[in-house]
Write an enzyme that holds these catalytic residues in place. Structure first.
Site, PDB file in Angstrom:
ATOM      1  CE  LYS A  83      -4.259   1.109   2.475  1.00  0.00           C
ATOM      2  NZ  LYS A  83      -4.945   0.886   3.757  1.00  0.00           N
TER       3      LYS A  83
HETATM    4  C1  E4P Z   1      -8.274   1.794   3.815  1.00  0.00           C
HETATM    5  O1  E4P Z   1      -7.481   1.021   3.351  1.00  0.00           O
HETATM    6  C2  E4P Z   1      -8.084   2.523   5.079  1.00  0.00           C
HETATM    7  O2  E4P Z   1      -7.352   1.689   5.953  1.00  0.00           O
HETATM    8  C3  E4P Z   1      -9.374   2.853   5.783  1.00  0.00           C
HETATM    9  O3  E4P Z   1     -10.497   2.474   5.032  1.00  0.00           O
HETATM   10  C4  E4P Z   1      -9.424   4.229   6.349  1.00  0.00           C
HETATM   11  O4  E4P Z   1     -10.651   4.413   7.005  1.00  0.00           O
HETATM   12  P1  E4P Z   1     -10.923   5.581   8.037  1.00  0.00           P
HETATM   13  O5  E4P Z   1     -11.171   6.837   7.282  1.00  0.00           O
HETATM   14  O6  E4P Z   1     -12.153   5.147   8.780  1.00  0.00           O
HETATM   15  O7  E4P Z   1      -9.697   5.680   8.916  1.00  0.00           O
END
Ligand code: E4P
Length: 217
Positions: A83
């Site tokens: 990522k």
């Molecule tokens: C996606 O890969 C992220 O880890 C996640 O969806 C972020 O979500 P949040 O905005 O609730 O922190």
């Protein structure tokens, strides 16, 4: 639409995998910090729980270091997806890792043009953050529709991974708009099933069946 679970909590994750309905997992540095566990160890643990994609995020902000970290993370297991943040350095690292046949998930996407650049950089997944746009008073879900339209019009095969999902409505709308995957927090995943009329209806069926005195087997 496939379902990934957005967590580094292996207990909650196992519970979700046990349903047989979950296709993968995403993590981020905040979720790793919340878990209190060693990053590489927990990613290894999750990769043993599923053959599906498991996103593990780089920590550096410079392309060269991101590439090194990505190569290291990819060694943990075949199903690791690296990522990377949606920055110029993140896109450079995305291009380099894609050329090494390493799957990538470009994260922190808030516009369709960002998603377009990620696709050009060879991203396997793009993660538009719906809830965080809603938090600013915007219609986060519109972004999913825009990216779907752009990728279809330009024939990109980067998969749309709807992220920052806050409730069942987000999941339903992402599916209707053609997202390929939604990454869902464990609590929201459980809420997808709940309906009081289902519980009430089943209670009545169980009670009425008991009254017949019959058995099926
Ligand atoms: C996606 O890969 C992220 O880890 C996640 O969806 C972020 O979500 P949040 O905005 O609730 O922190």
């Amino acid at each position: 639409m496939r379902i990934f679970i957005d967590t580094a909590d292996t207990t909650e994750l196992q519970e979700a995998f046990d349903t047989g309905l979950v296709d993968g997992c995403t993590t981020n540095p905040s979720l790793i910090a919340k878990s209190g566990k060693d990053f590489k160890e927990v990613i290894g643990e999750i990769c043993k729980m599923t053959d599906g994609p498991v996103s593990a995020e780089v920590a550096s902000t410079e392309a060269d270091m991101m590439i090194k970290e990505g190569l290291r993370l990819a060694q943990i297991a075949d199903n690791v997806v690296v990522k990377l943040p949606l920055t110029w350095d993140g896109l450079k690292a995305c291009r380099a890792l894609s050329e090494e046949n390493i799957d990538t998930n470009v994260t922190l996407c808030f516009t369709a043009t960002q998603a377009w650049l990620a696709a050009k950089a060879g991203a396997t997944y793009i993660s538009p953050f719906i809830g965080r746009l809603d938090d600013l008073g915007q219609q986060g879900m519109e972004l999913i529709g825009e990216i779907r339209g752009l990728y279809d019009a330009q024939d990109y095969d980067t998969q749309i991974l709807a992220a920052s999902i806050r409730g069942p409505l987000h999941v339903k709308e992402a599916a209707l708009l053609g997202a390929d995957v939604a990454t869902i927090p464990p609590k929201v995943f459980k809420s997808l099933l709940n309906h009081p009329l289902t519980d009430k209806g089943l209670d009545a069926f169980v009670k009425d069946w008991a009254g017949t005195g019959q058995t099926i087997l």
